[in-house]
Design a protein around this motif. Sequence first.
Motif, PDB file in Angstrom:
ATOM      1  N   SER A   4       3.746   3.972  13.462  1.00 45.89           N
ATOM      2  CA  SER A   4       3.872   2.660  14.097  1.00 45.89           C
ATOM      3  C   SER A   4       3.474   1.565  13.118  1.00 45.89           C
ATOM      4  O   SER A   4       2.637   1.768  12.233  1.00 45.89           O
ATOM      5  CB  SER A   4       2.986   2.592  15.340  1.00 45.89           C
ATOM      6  OG  SER A   4       1.622   2.740  14.994  1.00 45.89           O
ATOM      7  N   ARG A   5       4.071   0.406  13.271  1.00 44.48           N
ATOM      8  CA  ARG A   5       3.832  -0.730  12.366  1.00 44.48           C
ATOM      9  C   ARG A   5       3.563  -1.985  13.178  1.00 44.48           C
ATOM     10  O   ARG A   5       3.992  -2.119  14.323  1.00 44.48           O
ATOM     11  CB  ARG A   5       5.058  -0.978  11.489  1.00 44.48           C
ATOM     12  CG  ARG A   5       5.559   0.229  10.708  1.00 44.48           C
ATOM     13  CD  ARG A   5       4.688   0.531   9.511  1.00 44.48           C
ATOM     14  NE  ARG A   5       5.145   1.716   8.801  1.00 44.48           N
ATOM     15  CZ  ARG A   5       5.001   1.906   7.505  1.00 44.48           C
ATOM     16  NH1 ARG A   5       4.418   0.992   6.758  1.00 44.48           N
ATOM     17  NH2 ARG A   5       5.416   3.022   6.940  1.00 44.48           N
ATOM     18  N   ILE A   6       2.857  -2.917  12.548  1.00 44.53           N
ATOM     19  CA  ILE A   6       2.703  -4.237  13.136  1.00 44.53           C
ATOM     20  C   ILE A   6       3.149  -5.262  12.099  1.00 44.53           C
ATOM     21  O   ILE A   6       2.844  -5.133  10.914  1.00 44.53           O
ATOM     22  CB  ILE A   6       1.259  -4.515  13.594  1.00 44.53           C
ATOM     23  CG1 ILE A   6       0.274  -4.433  12.433  1.00 44.53           C
ATOM     24  CG2 ILE A   6       0.851  -3.560  14.696  1.00 44.53           C
ATOM     25  CD1 ILE A   6      -1.115  -4.896  12.803  1.00 44.53           C
ATOM     26  N   LEU A  21       2.413  -3.527   8.517  1.00 44.11           N
ATOM     27  CA  LEU A  21       1.153  -2.835   8.288  1.00 44.11           C
ATOM     28  C   LEU A  21       0.969  -1.685   9.279  1.00 44.11           C
ATOM     29  O   LEU A  21       1.527  -1.707  10.371  1.00 44.11           O
ATOM     30  CB  LEU A  21      -0.008  -3.817   8.433  1.00 44.11           C
ATOM     31  CG  LEU A  21      -0.033  -4.993   7.452  1.00 44.11           C
ATOM     32  CD1 LEU A  21      -1.136  -5.969   7.842  1.00 44.11           C
ATOM     33  CD2 LEU A  21      -0.237  -4.504   6.017  1.00 44.11           C
ATOM     34  N   ILE A  22       0.188  -0.697   8.881  1.00 46.39           N
ATOM     35  CA  ILE A  22      -0.182   0.378   9.794  1.00 46.39           C
ATOM     36  C   ILE A  22      -1.385  -0.109  10.593  1.00 46.39           C
ATOM     37  O   ILE A  22      -2.391  -0.527  10.015  1.00 46.39           O
ATOM     38  CB  ILE A  22      -0.525   1.664   9.018  1.00 46.39           C
ATOM     39  CG1 ILE A  22       0.695   2.135   8.211  1.00 46.39           C
ATOM     40  CG2 ILE A  22      -0.975   2.767   9.975  1.00 46.39           C
ATOM     41  CD1 ILE A  22       0.417   3.287   7.270  1.00 46.39           C
ATOM     42  N   ARG A 161     -10.680   0.007  16.542  1.00 46.21           N
ATOM     43  CA  ARG A 161      -9.216   0.137  16.596  1.00 46.21           C
ATOM     44  C   ARG A 161      -8.532  -1.217  16.491  1.00 46.21           C
ATOM     45  O   ARG A 161      -7.614  -1.547  17.247  1.00 46.21           O
ATOM     46  CB  ARG A 161      -8.786   0.860  17.878  1.00 46.21           C
ATOM     47  CG  ARG A 161      -9.299   2.285  17.956  1.00 46.21           C
ATOM     48  CD  ARG A 161      -8.850   2.987  19.213  1.00 46.21           C
ATOM     49  NE  ARG A 161      -9.350   4.365  19.265  1.00 46.21           N
ATOM     50  CZ  ARG A 161      -9.135   5.204  20.265  1.00 46.21           C
ATOM     51  NH1 ARG A 161      -8.414   4.798  21.308  1.00 46.21           N
ATOM     52  NH2 ARG A 161      -9.628   6.416  20.237  1.00 46.21           N
ATOM     53  N   THR A 162      -8.975  -1.968  15.521  1.00 45.79           N
ATOM     54  CA  THR A 162      -8.390  -3.278  15.262  1.00 45.79           C
ATOM     55  C   THR A 162      -7.867  -3.318  13.832  1.00 45.79           C
ATOM     56  O   THR A 162      -8.332  -2.557  12.974  1.00 45.79           O
ATOM     57  CB  THR A 162      -9.432  -4.387  15.484  1.00 45.79           C
ATOM     58  OG1 THR A 162      -8.821  -5.669  15.336  1.00 45.79           O
ATOM     59  CG2 THR A 162     -10.591  -4.275  14.493  1.00 45.79           C
ATOM     60  N   THR A 163      -6.899  -4.172  13.566  1.00 46.24           N
ATOM     61  CA  THR A 163      -6.336  -4.315  12.230  1.00 46.24           C
ATOM     62  C   THR A 163      -6.959  -5.549  11.586  1.00 46.24           C
ATOM     63  O   THR A 163      -6.937  -6.630  12.165  1.00 46.24           O
ATOM     64  CB  THR A 163      -4.808  -4.467  12.285  1.00 46.24           C
ATOM     65  OG1 THR A 163      -4.257  -3.381  13.045  1.00 46.24           O
ATOM     66  CG2 THR A 163      -4.213  -4.454  10.881  1.00 46.24           C
ATOM     67  N   VAL A 164      -7.522  -5.358  10.403  1.00 47.14           N
ATOM     68  CA  VAL A 164      -8.302  -6.419   9.752  1.00 47.14           C
ATOM     69  C   VAL A 164      -7.637  -6.831   8.453  1.00 47.14           C
ATOM     70  O   VAL A 164      -7.228  -5.982   7.649  1.00 47.14           O
ATOM     71  CB  VAL A 164      -9.745  -5.954   9.476  1.00 47.14           C
ATOM     72  CG1 VAL A 164     -10.552  -7.081   8.835  1.00 47.14           C
ATOM     73  CG2 VAL A 164     -10.403  -5.475  10.758  1.00 47.14           C
ATOM     74  N   LEU A 165      -7.562  -8.148   8.243  1.00 49.44           N
ATOM     75  CA  LEU A 165      -7.060  -8.703   6.995  1.00 49.44           C
ATOM     76  C   LEU A 165      -8.195  -9.497   6.358  1.00 49.44           C
ATOM     77  O   LEU A 165      -8.722 -10.437   6.957  1.00 49.44           O
ATOM     78  CB  LEU A 165      -5.856  -9.605   7.272  1.00 49.44           C
ATOM     79  CG  LEU A 165      -4.904  -9.871   6.103  1.00 49.44           C
ATOM     80  CD1 LEU A 165      -4.210  -8.592   5.673  1.00 49.44           C
ATOM     81  CD2 LEU A 165      -3.863 -10.915   6.498  1.00 49.44           C
ATOM     82  N   GLY A 206      -0.814   5.831   3.206  1.00 49.81           N
ATOM     83  CA  GLY A 206      -0.096   6.390   4.338  1.00 49.81           C
ATOM     84  C   GLY A 206       1.361   5.996   4.425  1.00 49.81           C
ATOM     85  O   GLY A 206       2.018   6.323   5.413  1.00 49.81           O
ATOM     86  N   SER A 207       1.871   5.306   3.392  1.00 51.13           N
ATOM     87  CA  SER A 207       3.259   4.860   3.468  1.00 51.13           C
ATOM     88  C   SER A 207       3.814   4.593   2.082  1.00 51.13           C
ATOM     89  O   SER A 207       3.089   4.239   1.147  1.00 51.13           O
ATOM     90  CB  SER A 207       3.353   3.581   4.297  1.00 51.13           C
ATOM     91  OG  SER A 207       4.662   3.029   4.244  1.00 51.13           O
TER      92      SER A 207
END
Length: 234
Positions: A4-6, A21-22, A161-165, A206-207
């Motif tokens: 899955s991607r965002i 992003l994953i 379970r959050t995506t961080v930049l 992972g990609s």
Amino acid sequence: MDISRIPTGIPGLDAMLKGGLIPGRVYLVKGAPGTGKTTLAVHFAIAGVANGENALYVTLEEPAENLKTDMRLLGFDLNDPHFTLIDATPTAERYVLISDFFEEFASNIEKMADAIKRQFQERRYTRIVIDPITMLKLTATKEMDYRRAFLSFIKTMMRLRTTVLLTSEMERTDIEEYLVNGVIELKTFSMNGRLSRGIRITKFRGSAFDDAIRPYEITERGIVVHKDRVLTLP
């Protein structure tokens, strides 16, 4: 198996990332001042807001009102109820008023992690931006202590379970680059007497990813990455 991607909110960059992003991981955006790191970070946060997600943006350097004004000129509304902006800047005229935010978020990376966990008690955030992480690194007195704290921070974010930049202005970000899941680098070059901008992905766990240097522009609608062009350096 498909991963899955965002989306980052920048189509050309998403193409370089093979879809985006994953989710649930920590990423670093690095570059010199003026390369567009904050604009890229806002793209990422607002892309989540547009999808009905909650985004948390912690600004450690640019006062919130300045950030809102600058981003409004690019068409980004930072007053959306799904967008939470924390001003943790230590500017003198605002220090007394926002000292709690500065102490909670900006005094060191351990306190930053704890403060974010407290934010999750009020609402769940799928996207977090810390702009820039450079400010927290400067508070560390020992490199090894910072390394341990940074690794602990990453583990905490993954548990949430959050995506961080994260953004960084430092040329050398050895520890961060080693520990994060992906690195996006923004660079400027002088070519034929003109300023050129290039974006490249140097790491993406992972990609597969596009590792070419692609030209990008900062336009009146934000960042545009030209995914079909390659920046050839002299």
